[in-house]
Design a protein around this motif. Sequence first.
Motif, mmCIF file in Angstrom:
data_model
loop_
_atom_site.group_PDB
_atom_site.id
_atom_site.type_symbol
_atom_site.label_atom_id
_atom_site.label_comp_id
_atom_site.label_asym_id
_atom_site.label_seq_id
_atom_site.Cartn_x
_atom_site.Cartn_y
_atom_site.Cartn_z
ATOM 1 N N HIS A 37 0.806 -1.224 0.000
ATOM 2 C CA HIS A 37 0.000 0.000 0.000
ATOM 3 C C HIS A 37 0.840 1.275 0.000
ATOM 4 O O HIS A 37 0.273 2.370 0.076
ATOM 5 C CB HIS A 37 -0.926 0.015 1.214
ATOM 6 N N GLU A 77 -6.171 0.976 8.163
ATOM 7 C CA GLU A 77 -6.186 -0.454 7.847
ATOM 8 C C GLU A 77 -5.023 -1.170 8.526
ATOM 9 O O GLU A 77 -5.181 -2.270 9.077
ATOM 10 C CB GLU A 77 -6.125 -0.660 6.328
ATOM 11 N N ARG A 80 -5.873 -1.616 12.138
ATOM 12 C CA ARG A 80 -6.864 -2.681 12.310
ATOM 13 C C ARG A 80 -6.195 -4.051 12.247
ATOM 14 O O ARG A 80 -6.449 -4.906 13.097
ATOM 15 C CB ARG A 80 -7.936 -2.574 11.213
#
Length: 98
Positions: A37, A77, A80
């Motif tokens: 990412h 993200e 998480r």
Amino acid sequence: MAKTSEKYEVLYIIDQDVDEEGVKALVEKFTALINEHGAVVEADEWGKRKLAYPINDKPEGYYVLVKFTSGPEFPAELDRVMKITDGVVRSLITLAVE
């Protein structure tokens, strides 16, 4: 014009009971996730250190600091994933300042 990527730092602590292979696997997992990412700028494994206070009755943890760039939606993200990963005691993601 909106920025497409920002610089971040994540410091995470791995449980002291995780063996050496497990620590290596977790570090590789998070590095690969960040690279999917964004891009890892620098990764620094501090090793096993004493915690400021015991967490789950454990006085030590394995510290890892990673500096990376990514879009603004990715840190949530990553946070998480770290929260649901066994072996991660604590993590903190911050916007890096220069």
